[in-house]
Each structure stands twice: as structure tokens, then as C-alpha cells.
Motif scaffolding. Sequence first.
Motif, PDB file in Angstrom:
ATOM      1  N   UNK A   1      71.463  90.075  65.495  1.00 38.11           N
ATOM      2  CA  UNK A   1      70.171  89.653  66.032  1.00 38.11           C
ATOM      3  C   UNK A   1      69.580  88.603  65.103  1.00 38.11           C
ATOM      4  N   UNK A   2      68.957  87.569  65.691  1.00 34.21           N
ATOM      5  CA  UNK A   2      68.396  86.472  64.899  1.00 34.21           C
ATOM      6  C   UNK A   2      66.909  86.334  65.244  1.00 34.21           C
ATOM      7  N   UNK A   3      66.030  86.995  64.495  1.00 37.67           N
ATOM      8  CA  UNK A   3      64.593  86.870  64.769  1.00 37.67           C
ATOM      9  C   UNK A   3      64.129  85.434  64.557  1.00 37.67           C
ATOM     10  N   UNK A   4      63.010  85.100  65.164  1.00 33.19           N
ATOM     11  CA  UNK A   4      62.479  83.741  65.044  1.00 33.19           C
ATOM     12  C   UNK A   4      61.562  83.556  63.839  1.00 33.19           C
ATOM     13  N   UNK A   5      61.612  84.490  62.931  1.00 37.62           N
ATOM     14  CA  UNK A   5      61.036  84.327  61.601  1.00 37.62           C
ATOM     15  C   UNK A   5      61.709  85.351  60.703  1.00 37.62           C
ATOM     16  N   UNK A   6      61.738  85.092  59.422  1.00 37.57           N
ATOM     17  CA  UNK A   6      62.410  86.030  58.531  1.00 37.57           C
ATOM     18  C   UNK A   6      62.450  85.530  57.102  1.00 37.57           C
ATOM     19  N   UNK A   7      63.080  86.326  56.249  1.00 40.68           N
ATOM     20  CA  UNK A   7      63.173  86.013  54.827  1.00 40.68           C
ATOM     21  C   UNK A   7      64.537  85.412  54.526  1.00 40.68           C
ATOM     22  N   UNK A   8      64.567  84.309  53.801  1.00 37.97           N
ATOM     23  CA  UNK A   8      65.863  83.703  53.457  1.00 37.97           C
ATOM     24  C   UNK A   8      66.676  84.611  52.549  1.00 37.97           C
ATOM     25  N   UNK A   9      67.988  84.415  52.600  1.00 39.10           N
ATOM     26  CA  UNK A   9      68.865  85.174  51.730  1.00 39.10           C
ATOM     27  C   UNK A   9      69.152  86.589  52.198  1.00 39.10           C
ATOM     28  N   UNK A  10      68.711  86.949  53.399  1.00 37.29           N
ATOM     29  CA  UNK A  10      68.913  88.298  53.918  1.00 37.29           C
ATOM     30  C   UNK A  10      69.840  88.265  55.134  1.00 37.29           C
ATOM     31  N   UNK A  11      70.522  89.360  55.381  1.00 35.79           N
ATOM     32  CA  UNK A  11      71.271  89.511  56.609  1.00 35.79           C
ATOM     33  C   UNK A  11      72.725  89.073  56.513  1.00 35.79           C
ATOM     34  N   UNK A  12      73.370  89.065  57.665  1.00 32.65           N
ATOM     35  CA  UNK A  12      74.795  88.779  57.791  1.00 32.65           C
ATOM     36  C   UNK A  12      75.120  87.375  57.265  1.00 32.65           C
ATOM     37  N   UNK A  13      76.262  87.258  56.600  1.00 29.31           N
ATOM     38  CA  UNK A  13      76.712  85.978  56.063  1.00 29.31           C
ATOM     39  C   UNK A  13      77.543  85.241  57.112  1.00 29.31           C
ATOM     40  N   UNK A  14      77.193  83.992  57.378  1.00 29.23           N
ATOM     41  CA  UNK A  14      77.864  83.199  58.411  1.00 29.23           C
ATOM     42  C   UNK A  14      79.260  82.790  57.965  1.00 29.23           C
ATOM     43  N   UNK A  15      80.195  82.758  58.948  1.00 30.51           N
ATOM     44  CA  UNK A  15      81.579  82.364  58.712  1.00 30.51           C
ATOM     45  C   UNK A  15      82.015  81.378  59.790  1.00 30.51           C
ATOM     46  N   UNK A  16      82.950  80.478  59.482  1.00 35.74           N
ATOM     47  CA  UNK A  16      83.472  79.592  60.525  1.00 35.74           C
ATOM     48  C   UNK A  16      84.056  80.397  61.680  1.00 35.74           C
ATOM     49  N   UNK A  17      83.792  79.943  62.895  1.00 28.13           N
ATOM     50  CA  UNK A  17      84.265  80.644  64.080  1.00 28.13           C
ATOM     51  C   UNK A  17      83.240  81.565  64.693  1.00 28.13           C
ATOM     52  N   UNK A  18      82.111  81.748  64.008  1.00 23.15           N
ATOM     53  CA  UNK A  18      81.026  82.571  64.547  1.00 23.15           C
ATOM     54  C   UNK A  18      80.207  81.760  65.542  1.00 23.15           C
ATOM     55  N   UNK A  19      79.950  82.325  66.706  1.00 22.62           N
ATOM     56  CA  UNK A  19      79.084  81.693  67.702  1.00 22.62           C
ATOM     57  C   UNK A  19      77.728  82.387  67.690  1.00 22.62           C
ATOM     58  N   UNK A  20      76.670  81.569  67.709  1.00 22.55           N
ATOM     59  CA  UNK A  20      75.314  82.087  67.717  1.00 22.55           C
ATOM     60  C   UNK A  20      74.499  81.380  68.792  1.00 22.55           C
ATOM     61  N   UNK A  21      73.644  82.126  69.456  1.00 19.31           N
ATOM     62  CA  UNK A  21      72.651  81.542  70.364  1.00 19.31           C
ATOM     63  C   UNK A  21      71.311  81.611  69.660  1.00 19.31           C
ATOM     64  N   UNK A  22      70.783  80.459  69.287  1.00 21.33           N
ATOM     65  CA  UNK A  22      69.474  80.383  68.640  1.00 21.33           C
ATOM     66  C   UNK A  22      68.434  80.055  69.702  1.00 21.33           C
ATOM     67  N   UNK A  23      67.316  80.798  69.721  1.00 19.44           N
ATOM     68  CA  UNK A  23      66.361  80.579  70.807  1.00 19.44           C
ATOM     69  C   UNK A  23      64.906  80.788  70.387  1.00 19.44           C
ATOM     70  N   UNK A  24      64.312  79.777  69.758  1.00 20.26           N
ATOM     71  CA  UNK A  24      62.882  79.842  69.495  1.00 20.26           C
ATOM     72  C   UNK A  24      62.093  79.886  70.806  1.00 20.26           C
ATOM     73  N   UNK A  25      61.151  80.816  70.899  1.00 17.62           N
ATOM     74  CA  UNK A  25      60.257  80.876  72.060  1.00 17.62           C
ATOM     75  C   UNK A  25      58.877  81.268  71.551  1.00 17.62           C
ATOM     76  N   UNK A  26      57.867  80.759  72.208  1.00 14.46           N
ATOM     77  CA  UNK A  26      56.505  80.982  71.739  1.00 14.46           C
ATOM     78  C   UNK A  26      55.553  81.173  72.915  1.00 14.46           C
ATOM     79  N   UNK A  27      54.428  81.823  72.595  1.00 15.31           N
ATOM     80  CA  UNK A  27      53.286  81.918  73.502  1.00 15.31           C
ATOM     81  C   UNK A  27      52.113  81.258  72.787  1.00 15.31           C
TER      82      UNK A  27
END
Length: 258
Positions: A186-212
Motif C-alpha cells: 500500500x502506498x499512502x499519499x503522505x508518509x515518512x521517508x525511509x520507511x516501508x518496503x524497499x523498491x526493486x527492479x521489476x516491481x510495478x506500482x500504481x501511484x494515485x494522488x487524490x484530493x478533496x
Amino acid sequence: MIEILNDTELARAKVTGALVADILQALKARSTVGTNLLEIDGWTREMIVAAGAESCYVDYEPSFGRGPFGHYICTSVNDAVLHGMPHDYALADGDLLSLDLAVAKDGVAADAAISFVVGDTQPPESLAMIDATQRALRAGIAAARPGARIGDLSHAIGEVLTAAGYPINTEFGGHGIGSTMHQDPHIPNTGRPGRGYTLRPGLLLALEPWIMADTAQLITDADGWTLRSATGSRTVHSEHTIAVTADGAEILTLPTPR
């Protein structure tokens, strides 16, 4: 589940991504004042079938929805922002429309969303919201590279949205994608750097900023799917599917060059 795609699968992902982008651009061109949301859903079905692809939405039945979604695209108008279920509504001049589409072809899915104002009336505040999510999306993509953490992407997205003055909801955000539409991480639209899963080549991600415009609180329509701003304020959604590469990230959901 987190998938790492091989070169053959990545080649297929590029084809699927271009298909999603091409369909979205075709729908944008055809969505004018008077267009019915059910027409958009029908056009989407025709294009998916013609391409020999499959909808990721028709049979989609997650815990947060009410039964199978049953449509081929999410159509969110004005104060609706996510999972907008197509219904009998004709677009009016100045409506803010978000189209969210996920398709699978040859075993690989891609997911993207665009927002735009219909007709001649182009409210500056709506255009500013679209610009903010597009800039946030670019920032998230720029942060994606091998060795980066998911928190780095979330932080980059959130910095742009916060600086633009918009509240951020973290219930729904970006996600992993591959043989299925929604995967970890899961990729929240805000967060703390240096945390979470480490990205690797071949990983696909859907990034989706949305706002009200003025709230971070969502309400759900009676249809059990459509999510709206709690205040009735306008909303915007921008999304790309990207592939992490050896030296950065590649956007897969770009239209085919003409």
C-alpha cells in the motif's frame, strides 16, 4: 502478495499500460456536455473487448464494496472521487470528471486515472486541484528507484499536496500491481521517508494522488461504492502505473505516440 516481473512480463505490462492510457484519452475526447456516464461505460467495454483484454472491475468484489462492481470504468463527478459507479447522469458544462481504469491483458494489469473539466467553463480552483495531483504524481515517480522505500514515495507525494493546501486522506492510496490489479505494498499519499518496503527492479506500482478541496473525510453513496467528499467539495484523482527499473522508474500508462 508482492510480485517482481521478469523482462517478458514487463514487455507485456508496457502493452497493457499503453492500452489503458489510450482508452482514457479516447474517453476524454468523447466526454462532452450531454454525455451520459453509462455511455462512457459502454464505450470502455467496447474498447477493452476490441483489444482482446479484460476488465479488472466487472467482477471486482473487495471488502469495502457492495457486491461485484459490475462496470468497466469508474466515473466520478464533482464531489465523487473514488470508485464512482457509472449511472444515468448526463455531464454538464463545468463538471469535474475523474476516470479511473484498470485492464488486464496477457496476464498483466495496468491502472491509471485522469481528471478534467467538461465543457467551456473551466473553474480555476478545479484546474488548480488537477495541477496539484499531477505535480504530486510526478514527484512520487521521481522518488521511485531501486533502494528507495515506499515511505519516500509517499513523502514526496504528500509534500506537494500539503504545500498546495489540501488535506490528505490515507484510507485509500497507491498499490502494487502485476498479475492482479491490487497487490501489496500500500502506498499512502503522505508518509515518512525511509520507511516501508524497499523498491526493486521489476516491481510495478500504481501511484494515485487524490484530493478533496477542503476535507479528508469520505462518505459512501447508497450504491455501496462511490466515495464522495464529506463536505460536497470538488475532488480530483490522477494515477499512473510505473515499473521500477535499474536506474529509476518508467511510466507504463502513457498514450501511444501518434
